[in-house]
Motif scaffolding. Structure first.
Motif, PDB file in Angstrom:
ATOM      1  N   TRP A   6       0.777  -1.235   0.000  1.00  0.00           N
ATOM      2  CA  TRP A   6       0.000   0.000   0.000  1.00  0.00           C
ATOM      3  C   TRP A   6       0.814   1.294   0.000  1.00  0.00           C
ATOM      4  CZ3 TRP A   6       0.680   3.369   4.075  1.00  0.00           C
ATOM      5  CH2 TRP A   6       1.335   2.852   5.198  1.00  0.00           C
ATOM      6  N   ALA A   7       2.100   1.257   0.298  1.00  0.00           N
ATOM      7  CA  ALA A   7       2.856   2.500   0.499  1.00  0.00           C
ATOM      8  C   ALA A   7       3.970   2.686  -0.527  1.00  0.00           C
ATOM      9  CB  ALA A   7       3.448   2.530   1.911  1.00  0.00           C
ATOM     10  N   GLU A   8       4.213   3.951  -0.850  1.00  0.00           N
ATOM     11  CA  GLU A   8       5.392   4.301  -1.641  1.00  0.00           C
ATOM     12  C   GLU A   8       6.608   4.279  -0.726  1.00  0.00           C
ATOM     13  OE1 GLU A   8       5.401   4.801  -4.823  1.00  0.00           O
ATOM     14  OE2 GLU A   8       3.220   4.715  -5.114  1.00  0.00           O
ATOM     15  N   ARG A   9       7.782   4.210  -1.307  1.00  0.00           N
ATOM     16  CA  ARG A   9       9.019   4.154  -0.519  1.00  0.00           C
ATOM     17  C   ARG A   9       9.139   5.369   0.394  1.00  0.00           C
ATOM     18  NH1 ARG A   9      13.923   1.745  -0.183  1.00  0.00           N
ATOM     19  NH2 ARG A   9      15.709   3.059   0.368  1.00  0.00           N
ATOM     20  N   SER A  10       8.808   6.548  -0.120  1.00  0.00           N
ATOM     21  CA  SER A  10       8.918   7.767   0.682  1.00  0.00           C
ATOM     22  C   SER A  10       7.964   7.726   1.874  1.00  0.00           C
ATOM     23  CB  SER A  10       8.628   9.006  -0.178  1.00  0.00           C
ATOM     24  OG  SER A  10       7.331   8.908  -0.755  1.00  0.00           O
ATOM     25  N   ASP A  11       6.743   7.189   1.650  1.00  0.00           N
ATOM     26  CA  ASP A  11       5.784   7.064   2.752  1.00  0.00           C
ATOM     27  C   ASP A  11       6.298   6.089   3.807  1.00  0.00           C
ATOM     28  OD1 ASP A  11       4.011   8.774   1.487  1.00  0.00           O
ATOM     29  OD2 ASP A  11       3.019   7.160   0.406  1.00  0.00           O
ATOM     30  N   PHE A  12       6.897   5.004   3.348  1.00  0.00           N
ATOM     31  CA  PHE A  12       7.434   4.004   4.276  1.00  0.00           C
ATOM     32  C   PHE A  12       8.507   4.628   5.174  1.00  0.00           C
ATOM     33  CE2 PHE A  12      10.776   0.977   5.343  1.00  0.00           C
ATOM     34  CZ  PHE A  12      10.056  -0.007   5.996  1.00  0.00           C
ATOM     35  N   ILE A  13       9.425   5.382   4.574  1.00  0.00           N
ATOM     36  CA  ILE A  13      10.511   6.010   5.343  1.00  0.00           C
ATOM     37  C   ILE A  13       9.942   7.003   6.355  1.00  0.00           C
ATOM     38  CG2 ILE A  13      12.530   7.521   5.210  1.00  0.00           C
ATOM     39  CD1 ILE A  13      13.133   6.230   2.488  1.00  0.00           C
ATOM     40  N   THR A  14       8.956   7.805   5.913  1.00  0.00           N
ATOM     41  CA  THR A  14       8.331   8.787   6.806  1.00  0.00           C
ATOM     42  C   THR A  14       7.668   8.102   7.991  1.00  0.00           C
ATOM     43  OG1 THR A  14       7.914  10.317   4.976  1.00  0.00           O
ATOM     44  CG2 THR A  14       6.605  10.613   6.974  1.00  0.00           C
ATOM     45  N   LEU A  15       6.905   7.038   7.708  1.00  0.00           N
ATOM     46  CA  LEU A  15       6.204   6.331   8.783  1.00  0.00           C
ATOM     47  C   LEU A  15       7.167   5.590   9.702  1.00  0.00           C
ATOM     48  CD1 LEU A  15       3.159   4.962   6.768  1.00  0.00           C
ATOM     49  CD2 LEU A  15       3.141   6.748   8.509  1.00  0.00           C
ATOM     50  N   LEU A  16       8.284   5.128   9.157  1.00  0.00           N
ATOM     51  CA  LEU A  16       9.299   4.475   9.986  1.00  0.00           C
ATOM     52  C   LEU A  16       9.917   5.482  10.953  1.00  0.00           C
ATOM     53  CD1 LEU A  16      11.040   2.046  10.723  1.00  0.00           C
ATOM     54  CD2 LEU A  16      12.587   2.658   8.845  1.00  0.00           C
ATOM     55  N   ILE A  17      10.214   6.675  10.459  1.00  0.00           N
ATOM     56  CA  ILE A  17      10.773   7.732  11.312  1.00  0.00           C
ATOM     57  C   ILE A  17       9.771   8.128  12.391  1.00  0.00           C
ATOM     58  CG2 ILE A  17      11.539  10.140  11.371  1.00  0.00           C
ATOM     59  CD1 ILE A  17      12.685   9.683   8.547  1.00  0.00           C
ATOM     60  N   LEU A  18       8.504   8.274  11.986  1.00  0.00           N
ATOM     61  CA  LEU A  18       7.456   8.625  12.957  1.00  0.00           C
ATOM     62  C   LEU A  18       7.301   7.530  14.012  1.00  0.00           C
ATOM     63  CD1 LEU A  18       4.705  10.159  10.636  1.00  0.00           C
ATOM     64  CD2 LEU A  18       6.152  11.361  12.299  1.00  0.00           C
ATOM     65  N   TYR A  19       7.466   6.275  13.602  1.00  0.00           N
ATOM     66  CA  TYR A  19       7.362   5.170  14.557  1.00  0.00           C
ATOM     67  C   TYR A  19       8.490   5.248  15.585  1.00  0.00           C
ATOM     68  CZ  TYR A  19       7.475   0.503  16.557  1.00  0.00           C
ATOM     69  OH  TYR A  19       7.495  -0.547  17.448  1.00  0.00           O
ATOM     70  N   LEU A  20       9.694   5.553  15.134  1.00  0.00           N
ATOM     71  CA  LEU A  20      10.822   5.682  16.056  1.00  0.00           C
ATOM     72  C   LEU A  20      10.597   6.851  17.023  1.00  0.00           C
ATOM     73  CD1 LEU A  20      13.772   5.052  13.571  1.00  0.00           C
ATOM     74  CD2 LEU A  20      12.808   3.463  15.235  1.00  0.00           C
ATOM     75  N   ILE A  21       9.990   7.922  16.517  1.00  0.00           N
ATOM     76  CA  ILE A  21       9.654   9.056  17.377  1.00  0.00           C
ATOM     77  C   ILE A  21       8.602   8.635  18.408  1.00  0.00           C
ATOM     78  CG2 ILE A  21       8.576  11.348  17.451  1.00  0.00           C
ATOM     79  CD1 ILE A  21       9.812  11.873  14.694  1.00  0.00           C
ATOM     80  N   PHE A  22       7.613   7.860  17.962  1.00  0.00           N
ATOM     81  CA  PHE A  22       6.572   7.351  18.864  1.00  0.00           C
ATOM     82  C   PHE A  22       7.186   6.524  19.989  1.00  0.00           C
ATOM     83  CE2 PHE A  22       4.129   3.467  19.827  1.00  0.00           C
ATOM     84  CZ  PHE A  22       3.064   4.036  20.525  1.00  0.00           C
TER      85      PHE A  22
END
Length: 221
Positions: free
Chosen positions: A186-202
């Motif tokens: 479901w995700a583009e590579r850029s979306d994946f990287i953004t959500l991964l960074i947000l997860y680490l922030i979470f």
């Protein structure tokens, strides 16, 4: 009172699973297109009347991989809405399973902890002090059966509020991880990287909040 309510709810849940057995079979077969291409075009948001109860059932019976419904939610509603709907189902199911286990084993729990000897003292202190952290970590591991975590937590002196806070944070973490695992669908590579960074922030924010609350509790004592 809760026991009878739980029995009635379990009976209704069992009837629901039998009634929707075709969907359960499709979930067990990991047939995502059945939901996204056949069910959703006909029902729209009404599909949640099926997927959320199925998530509740999953947290009690473990009948299919939870990542399938998480993926379906993200595909149909986007990451944030999908996370919210998956969170609602998994957390409701985990809460019910915990109360069910504690209600039916209340006397055993009381006897175990009231009669513990010195060798159980350290274990009791560990559970009481790190209960929330343990729940968060366990629920963050996608392969850990939710019902086993709920039943294990019910056998400790952990407060319901502590369990639910830990479950909430752990379920968000787990759903986030599963969404990232399913990102190729479901995700583009850029979306994946953004959500991964947000997860680490979470994770960082969750850890900071936990240790801050724990430090304040120690200071209050």
């Amino acid at each position: 009172m809760f026991k009878w309510s739980a029995v009635i709810f379990l009976a209704m849940l069992a009837i629901f699973l039998i009634w929707q057995w075709e969907m359960v079979s499709e979930l067990r077969g990991e047939n995502i297109s059945y939901f996204t291409q056949e069910i959703f075009p006909e029902t729209g948001y009404g599909i949640l009347a099926v997927t959320i109860p199925l998530l509740i059932a999953q947290n009690v019976f473990t009948v299919f991989p939870v990542i399938i419904i998480v993926t379906i939610h993200v595909l149909l509603f986007g990451f944030w809405e999908g996370l919210l709907f998956s969170f609602a189902g998994t957390t409701a199911g985990a809460g019910f399973c915990f109360l069910l286990a504690r209600s039916w084993s209340e006397e055993k729990v009381k006897n175990f902890w009231s009669g513990k000897k010195d060798r159980w003292e350290k274990a009791a202190i560990l559970l009481e002090r790190h209960g929330i952290a343990a729940i968060v970590v366990l629920r963050s591991i996608p392969v850990m059966p939710s019902n086993l975590i709920s039943a294990a937590a019910a056998l400790t002196p952990m407060k319901v509020s502590e369990y639910m806070w830990g479950t909430a944070a752990g379920n968000i973490s787990m759903i986030w991880i599963l969404s990232l695992i399913a990102a190729p669908f479901w995700a583009e590579r850029s979306d994946f990287i953004t959500l991964l960074i947000l997860y680490l922030i979470f994770l960082t924010v969750t850890a900071v909040i936990y240790w801050s609350v724990r430090l304040r509790s120690k200071e209050a004592v």
